[in-house]
Design an enzyme around this catalytic site. Structure first.
Site, PDB file in Angstrom:
ATOM      1  CG  HIS A 281      -4.037   0.250   4.766  1.00 38.75           C
ATOM      2  ND1 HIS A 281      -3.483  -0.472   3.729  1.00 38.75           N
ATOM      3  CD2 HIS A 281      -5.147   0.846   4.269  1.00 38.75           C
ATOM      4  CE1 HIS A 281      -4.256  -0.338   2.662  1.00 38.75           C
ATOM      5  NE2 HIS A 281      -5.254   0.467   2.960  1.00 38.75           N
TER       6      HIS A 281
ATOM      7  CB  CYS B 292      -0.945   0.003   1.192  1.00 37.52           C
ATOM      8  SG  CYS B 292      -0.128  -0.246   2.782  1.00 37.52           S
TER       9      CYS B 292
END
Length: 732
Positions: free
Chosen positions: A430, A63
């Site tokens: 994330h 990510c």
């Protein structure tokens, strides 16, 4: 994390356009996504790729790469230069490369095993019906990512097309292939599978080969530096090839790049980088992202000021609780004292001296990347720790800490992208990106999922909201005051059109009531208004049209509004009222806190007074008791002295002539008195001389008889004891 984003997106998601009627569809067909609803009335596809909205597939903790690539793609000048160097590929060559690409391999789980199909997973459950699974939450990001992969199209980027533009495969060519595939594709939305780009990244950089959590800011610096190196290497080869082909022409090599060393403490480029010339192919990248910092050092001994220029790709600023980006930049340029072990070597003085140092910006980049230092090393924990400080960042920014000779020191920047880190620490979490596009406003890019969000959605990552989402990297691009005014006018017109459309959309029943109310009853009929009221209504109707109230009736306005002034929008009015209410609540809260603090201090003061009074009373009581005890002790001492004096006088009288007795006689008397209280068993045996001296009545006949009896008893006792010893053989 998931609930946080689901809640935010449900509050800020953009709905369908106002005034459009949705077409009839199959009831079993899936509902369109917010991005599909936004693109329903879109025009033809552009060739520049600005109206393409593709998510990126996550290959296990990638990510960090997806969020940075999205931010760079929607930087229009960066995307255009990447596509143009060394030349653009034709759509046919891109289609040919995609047709002959290796098959796409789905991403693996973090442990390296493929995802297991749904259903029973052990032999124990064989022969038994599978348990009913809970229905998935359709608002969760995981569900939307799965739907995006199922809907497609998926761009399989497992190929390389660098031969088309005569370059060896590098990280730059993989980035160029990725951008070209999105621009050439005929779909506006889909999912990119950047497997070739990640393979090249891991092949050239060992730190990205593991499945560990990586830092998005470090990846941004690495990518920009690698792009510069790849382009410069290719340009050198091209220049050398031209020189070899034309050795006799003496062609001037304007692209010759000289290397200079750059000393830097906070610089983002490597220590040695080629300095771009006017005709350098990487000049555009230096102008876009690279700025120049000036380190000013003033010697406190000779007042000499020395300067040193340092290039930077981004500004890394320290954070403090309840601050802003402007305050962080102000602290970035604050003066720093160089003393003790950090003394400055002054060339003018010729030795180590105390000095003041500060950093100023000499040249501003067109794209300003601000890195907020959310991860700080703490000595107590001996590791990095994430800072959840509230740091407010504005939509528009103007830097003030520039030098006097800076180029365009009043340059205005606007926020166009935010990289958000979600997680409790630097080793897990994330990354997502919130980006402002040219025509479609703000979009949320969360790996495969792309969703439109409201402008206010960007303000959810200051660090003060519940959850673990905080802004980590801010991208500002240069703009002009006229462009900002134009954007504000466009937003005002769009808001006004929405307000007007919502205000004119009257239900049929309400419109029928309006028509009934607007009919005028003839004068003189029952129920007709008076003349004054009737003419007053007509006078107002001439100057201004009737206004609709909330209940659907027509009221004549008390005073006609000026035709040139537009009434404020209800949205703006509600925002202002909300701001006023928040300010009033904040003021009331502060007043209540002050009053509570004052009451607490008053109670503490009273408590201390009562405690001091109690302590004083106890001290006084203790002193009184001590005084009484001393008085009692003195009285008892006086009584005892009197009693002893009386006893001595009685003893003297008992001896006859007290004054004629010698000191030895007084001592003997005192000794006899001392043993007078003893009983007969414990009374010591005195010889005859002592008995005669002890008492005057010692020679009486009765006492002599008693004394003779005692002597006989003692003699008998001794005889019995000697007989007993003799029987045992102890005596001869």
């Amino acid at each position: 994390m998931t609930s946080f984003f689901g809640k935010l997106k449900s509050q800020n998601a953009t709905g369908p356009a106002v005034g459009t009627t949705p077409a009839k569809k199959d009831p079993n067909a899936p509902l369109p996504t917010p991005l599909e609803r936004m693109l329903m009335n879109a025009g033809p596809i552009r060739n520049d790729g600005s109206d393409k909205f593709f998510g990126m597939e996550n290959f296990g903790n990638t990510c960090y790469c997806n969020s940075i690539l999205q931010c760079l793609y929607y930087s229009v000048p960066f995307r255009d230069h990447v596509l143009s160097y060394p030349k653009r590929s034709t759509p046919e060559s891109v289609a040919h490369a995609q047709a002959h690409a290796p098959p796409r391999i789905p991403p693996l789980q973090q442990n390296g095993t493929a995802k297991k199909p749904l259903g029973p997973s052990s032999a124990r459950s064989a022969g038994t019906p599978p348990q009913q699974q809970k229905p998935e939450d359709k608002d969760s990001p995981e569900y939307k990512k799965k739907q995006a992969l199922l809907a497609g199209p998926i761009l399989n980027m497992s190929y390389e097309n660098s031969r088309e533009y005569e370059m060896p495969e590098t990280l730059f060519t993989s980035l160029k292939d990725l951008f070209e595939a999105v621009v050439v594709n005929q779909s506006r939305m889909g999912v990119i599978s950047p497997s070739r780009f990640l393979e090249t990244l891991r092949r050239e950089n060992e730190m990205f080969r593991s499945a560990m959590h990586q830092d998005a800011h470090e990846f941004l610096n690495l990518l920009l530096n690698t792009v510069v190196e790849n382009i410069e290497d290719h340009d050198r080869k091209v220049i050398a090839q031209r020189k070899a082909e034309q050795p006799l022409r003496g062609v001037e090599d304007d692209g010759d790049l000289s290397k200079t060393e750059s000393e830097s403490g906070t610089v983002s480029f490597p220590p040695i980088l080629p300095t771009p010339t006017t005709s350098s192919p990487t000049r555009w990248l230096h102008e876009l992202f690279e700025g120049t910092l000036t380190s000013e050092t003033r010697c406190l001994t000779c007042e000499n000021v020395s300067q040193r220029d340092e290039p930077f790709l981004d500004l890394s600023v320290d954070l403090e609780q309840h601050s802003s980006v402007t305050a962080c930049l102000r602290r970035f340029s604050e003066e720093e004292m160089l003393c003790e072990r950090n003394k400055f070597h002054c060339d003018n003085c010729g030795g180590l001296q105390e000095a003041e140092k500060r950093m100023k910006i000499k040249r501003l980049p067109k794209i300003l990347a601000l890195h907020l230092k959310r991860f700080k090393y703490t000595e107590d924990l001996q590791r990095l720790q994430k800072l959840f400080h509230k740091v407010v960042y504005p939509y528009h920014l103007r830097l003030f800490n520039t030098t006097d000779d800076a180029e365009d020191p009043d340059r205005l920047y606007e926020l166009y992208a935010v990289v958000v880190h979600i997680g409790g620490g630097p080793y897990h979490g994330h990354y997502v990106a919130v980006i402002k596009t040219q025509d479609r406003g703000w979009l949320l890019f969360d790996d495969e999922m792309v969703e439109p969000v409201d402008k206010t959605f960007v303000r959810n990552f200051f660090g003060d909201r519940p959850g673990l989402a905080c802004a980590y990297v801010l991208f500002y691009q240069e703009t002009t005051f006229e462009a900002v005014q134009k954007e504000q006018r466009m937003e005002g017109k769009r808001r006004a059109s929405q307000d007007l459309t919502s205000g004119l959309a009257v239900p049929p029943r309400q419109s029928a009531e309006l028509h009934q109310v607007q009919t005028v009853t003839p004068m003189g009929s029952p129920g007709s208004p008076s003349d004054a009221t009737y003419y007053a209504t007509l006078d107002h109707a001439v100057t201004a049209p009737p206004e609709f109230t909330t209940n659907g009736h027509v009221e004549s306005p008390r005073s006609p509004p000026p035709p040139t002034v537009r009434p404020p929008s209800p949205v703006l009015q509600s925002k202002r009222e909300r701001v006023k209410e928040e300010k009033a609540h904040e003021k009331a809260r502060r007043a209540a806190e002050k009053q509570a603090e004052k009451d607490r201090q008053e109670v503490e003061k009273q408590r201390r007074k009562v405690l001091a009074a109690k302590l004083t009373e106890a001290q006084k009581r203790q002193e009184a008791e001590l005084k009484a005890a001393l008085e009692a002790s003195k009285a008892s001492k006086a009584e005892e002295d009197k009693r002893h004096a009386l006893e001595r006088s009685q003893t003297v009288h008992a001896n006859g002539s007290g004054s004629g007795s010698s000191g030895f006689d007084r001592f003997k008397r005192t000794k006899s008195l001392r043993f007078g209280s003893l009983n007969k068993k414990e009374k010591p045996q005195l010889d005859s001389s002592e008995e005669n001296v002890a008492s005057p009545d010692a020679m009486t006949p009765e006492k002599e008889k008693d004394k003779d009896k005692d002597k006989e008893k003692e003699k008998d006792r001794r005889n019995r004891f000697s007989i007993r010893k003799k029987s045992f053989g102890m005596l001869p």
